[in-house]
Scaffold this motif. Structure first.
Motif, PDB file in Angstrom:
ATOM      1  N   THR A  52       0.849  -1.198   0.000  1.00  0.00           N
ATOM      2  CA  THR A  52       0.000   0.000   0.000  1.00  0.00           C
ATOM      3  C   THR A  52       0.881   1.243   0.000  1.00  0.00           C
ATOM      4  N   SER A  53       0.301   2.350  -0.393  1.00  0.00           N
ATOM      5  CA  SER A  53       1.026   3.610  -0.249  1.00  0.00           C
ATOM      6  C   SER A  53       0.075   4.723   0.157  1.00  0.00           C
ATOM      7  N   CYS A  54       0.625   5.668   0.897  1.00  0.00           N
ATOM      8  CA  CYS A  54      -0.204   6.748   1.454  1.00  0.00           C
ATOM      9  C   CYS A  54      -0.352   7.877   0.441  1.00  0.00           C
ATOM     10  N   PRO A  55      -1.297   8.789   0.672  1.00  0.00           N
ATOM     11  CA  PRO A  55      -1.437   9.936  -0.224  1.00  0.00           C
ATOM     12  C   PRO A  55      -0.143  10.759  -0.216  1.00  0.00           C
TER      13      PRO A  55
ATOM     14  N   THR B 291      -5.227  11.863   9.908  1.00  0.00           N
ATOM     15  CA  THR B 291      -4.516  10.780   9.209  1.00  0.00           C
ATOM     16  C   THR B 291      -4.499   9.494  10.027  1.00  0.00           C
ATOM     17  N   ILE B 292      -4.213   8.417   9.332  1.00  0.00           N
ATOM     18  CA  ILE B 292      -3.933   7.130   9.965  1.00  0.00           C
ATOM     19  C   ILE B 292      -2.678   7.293  10.841  1.00  0.00           C
ATOM     20  N   THR B 293      -2.495   6.430  11.821  1.00  0.00           N
ATOM     21  CA  THR B 293      -1.349   6.532  12.734  1.00  0.00           C
ATOM     22  C   THR B 293      -0.010   6.742  12.016  1.00  0.00           C
ATOM     23  N   SER B 294       0.745   7.698  12.508  1.00  0.00           N
ATOM     24  CA  SER B 294       2.060   7.986  11.932  1.00  0.00           C
ATOM     25  C   SER B 294       3.059   6.858  12.203  1.00  0.00           C
ATOM     26  N   GLN B 295       2.698   5.950  13.093  1.00  0.00           N
ATOM     27  CA  GLN B 295       3.606   4.848  13.416  1.00  0.00           C
ATOM     28  C   GLN B 295       3.608   3.754  12.345  1.00  0.00           C
ATOM     29  N   LEU B 296       2.554   3.731  11.534  1.00  0.00           N
ATOM     30  CA  LEU B 296       2.464   2.649  10.544  1.00  0.00           C
ATOM     31  C   LEU B 296       2.375   3.161   9.109  1.00  0.00           C
ATOM     32  N   SER B 297       2.347   4.463   8.919  1.00  0.00           N
ATOM     33  CA  SER B 297       2.163   5.020   7.574  1.00  0.00           C
ATOM     34  C   SER B 297       2.831   6.385   7.465  1.00  0.00           C
ATOM     35  N   GLY B 298       3.149   6.766   6.242  1.00  0.00           N
ATOM     36  CA  GLY B 298       3.733   8.089   6.005  1.00  0.00           C
ATOM     37  C   GLY B 298       2.678   9.163   5.780  1.00  0.00           C
ATOM     38  N   SER B 299       1.405   8.800   5.953  1.00  0.00           N
ATOM     39  CA  SER B 299       0.326   9.736   5.641  1.00  0.00           C
ATOM     40  C   SER B 299       0.416  11.029   6.467  1.00  0.00           C
TER      41      SER B 299
ATOM     42  N   ASN C 159      -1.062  -9.828   5.573  1.00  0.00           N
ATOM     43  CA  ASN C 159      -0.691  -8.598   4.878  1.00  0.00           C
ATOM     44  C   ASN C 159       0.013  -7.603   5.799  1.00  0.00           C
ATOM     45  N   LEU C 160      -0.375  -7.594   7.075  1.00  0.00           N
ATOM     46  CA  LEU C 160       0.319  -6.714   8.031  1.00  0.00           C
ATOM     47  C   LEU C 160       1.769  -7.168   8.175  1.00  0.00           C
ATOM     48  N   ALA C 161       1.982  -8.475   8.288  1.00  0.00           N
ATOM     49  CA  ALA C 161       3.338  -8.996   8.485  1.00  0.00           C
ATOM     50  C   ALA C 161       4.183  -8.827   7.215  1.00  0.00           C
TER      51      ALA C 161
ATOM     52  N   PHE D  89      -7.597  -4.319   3.175  1.00  0.00           N
ATOM     53  CA  PHE D  89      -6.327  -4.960   2.796  1.00  0.00           C
ATOM     54  C   PHE D  89      -5.613  -5.480   4.037  1.00  0.00           C
ATOM     55  N   TYR D  90      -5.582  -4.680   5.108  1.00  0.00           N
ATOM     56  CA  TYR D  90      -4.843  -5.091   6.305  1.00  0.00           C
ATOM     57  C   TYR D  90      -5.683  -5.886   7.303  1.00  0.00           C
ATOM     58  N   ALA D  91      -6.972  -5.561   7.423  1.00  0.00           N
ATOM     59  CA  ALA D  91      -7.789  -6.299   8.401  1.00  0.00           C
ATOM     60  C   ALA D  91      -8.175  -7.666   7.823  1.00  0.00           C
TER      61      ALA D  91
HETATM   62  O1  X90 Z   1       1.000   4.144   4.223  1.00  0.00           O
HETATM   63  C1  X90 Z   1       0.468   3.056   3.992  1.00  0.00           C
HETATM   64  O2  X90 Z   1       0.791   2.393   3.011  1.00  0.00           O
HETATM   65  C2  X90 Z   1      -0.589   2.550   4.931  1.00  0.00           C
HETATM   66  C3  X90 Z   1      -0.110   1.548   5.902  1.00  0.00           C
HETATM   67  C4  X90 Z   1      -1.137   1.148   6.941  1.00  0.00           C
HETATM   68  C5  X90 Z   1      -0.749   0.037   7.830  1.00  0.00           C
HETATM   69  C6  X90 Z   1      -1.670  -0.363   8.931  1.00  0.00           C
HETATM   70  C7  X90 Z   1      -3.119  -0.442   8.620  1.00  0.00           C
HETATM   71  C8  X90 Z   1      -3.950  -1.115   9.692  1.00  0.00           C
HETATM   72  C9  X90 Z   1      -5.384  -1.363   9.273  1.00  0.00           C
HETATM   73  C10 X90 Z   1      -5.567  -3.248  10.962  1.00  0.00           C
HETATM   74  C11 X90 Z   1      -5.899  -3.408  12.379  1.00  0.00           C
HETATM   75  C12 X90 Z   1      -5.875  -2.200  13.255  1.00  0.00           C
HETATM   76  C13 X90 Z   1      -4.505  -1.742  13.682  1.00  0.00           C
HETATM   77  C14 X90 Z   1      -4.496  -0.499  14.507  1.00  0.00           C
HETATM   78  C15 X90 Z   1      -3.140   0.031  14.741  1.00  0.00           C
HETATM   79  C16 X90 Z   1      -3.039   1.411  15.276  1.00  0.00           C
HETATM   80  C17 X90 Z   1      -6.221  -2.133  10.213  1.00  0.00           C
END
Ligand code: X90
Length: 276
Positions: free
Chosen positions: A59-62, A81-89, A163-165, A263-265
């Motif tokens: 995946t990629s962020c905006p 935005t989505i958490t900065s710990q898991l994405s560059g968004s 997909n997370l791993a 995609f991730y869940a």
């Molecule tokens: O920048 C990107 O490519 C996006 C990466 C996103 C990675 C994580 C997405 C998680 C989606 C999974 C379960 C909830 C996790 C909550 C963690 C804070 C949902």
């Protein structure tokens, strides 16, 4: 003075009635194929494509430009935005803000790192709308939303963490436990904005109970709940029933995960945002 709310698509909020709203879509790639996280994306079809795909997916962020485009048209902007710990968004949105105010010096932009995703972002977006509707100032809204987001949480139940791993968002050792003998991973978004495993229930019923118990431990007392799932209305309904049995007046809505969260869940995954 006009206000706008902007989010990346991981919030699963694609439209918001009665207010200027825009989303910046994340993208999912699988080999040569690219999916953009919009309401037009056929999520079930994407999941099927990914199952049979032989190439690596990700995946990629905006990007900064996409965030800037989403900011257009208002002088008071709240972006989440989505958490900065898991994405560059978040980082892209912050850079977009710096650039944007160079050419729009009158514009105020507050970027919120949700430290979470999906339905927890949805709760914060709805609260932003409420505060804007109440005619509060930009500064008061900023203060109140910061306070509000301290009392929102995210719990999740996942049946697969592949997909997370594969994309380095979770330790492969944590991912290994799911996918065998009906074991699920129930966990939460930690205060730091990372994925925190809590329990490993076996089977659907025990998972629902584990989710509800986690909510109670995190201080749930009958506030708003938003459940987003990946093709799993049955589990979403049973969690809703379980919550209502003890909190009959709770405002609980059920929705579907968009492309990024799906995609991730993964299939039958469930994300629950709630107030505590
Ligand atoms: O920048 C990107 O490519 C996006 C990466 C996103 C990675 C994580 C997405 C998680 C989606 C999974 C379960 C909830 C996790 C909550 C963690 C804070 C949902």
């Amino acid at each position: 003075m006009n206000f706008k709310i902007v989010s990346d698509s991981s919030s699963d909020v694609f439209e918001l009635e009665g207010i200027d709203y825009a989303y910046a879509p994340l993208k999912i790639t699988c080999g040569e194929k690219q999916y953009t996280d919009t309401p037009e994306l056929n999520v079930a079809g994407m999941i099927e494509d990914l199952k049979i795909a032989k190439t690596r997916s990700g995946t990629s962020c905006p990007n900064i430009y996409e965030w800037q485009q989403a900011f257009e048209g208002a002088d008071n902007i709240f972006a989440i935005t989505i958490t900065s710990q898991l994405s560059g968004s978040y980082s892209a949105a912050m850079q977009a803000k710096e650039e944007y105010i160079k050419t729009h010096p009158e514009t105020k932009i507050h970027v919120i790192d949700s430290l979470s995703t999906g339905p927890e972002m949805h709760l914060i977006i709805d609260k932003l709308k409420e505060l804007i509707d109440n005619n509060l100032s930009f500064e008061d809204i900023t203060e109140q939303i910061t306070e509000y987001s301290k009392h929102t949480n995210l719990a999740f139940c996942l049946e697969s963490l592949n997909n997370l791993a594969r994309n380095g968002r979770v330790n492969p050792a944590v991912a290994k436990i799911t996918g065998i003998l009906g074991i699920r991973l129930v966990g939460k978004a930690s205060d730091k904005g990372t994925l925190e495993p809590v329990s490993k229930p076996k089977g659907a019923k025990k998972s629902t109970l584990a989710m509800y118990q986690l909510m109670l431990e995190q201080g749930y007392k009958g506030g708003r709940v938003i459940i987003d799932h990946v093709g799993n209305p049955t589990s979403a309904d049973s969690l809703k029933e379980m919550i209502l049995s003890e909190h009959p007046n709770a405002d609980i809505s059920i929705g579907s995960c968009g492309g990024l969260c799906s995609f991730y869940a993964e299939e039958r995954g469930m994300l629950v945002g709630y107030e505590s």
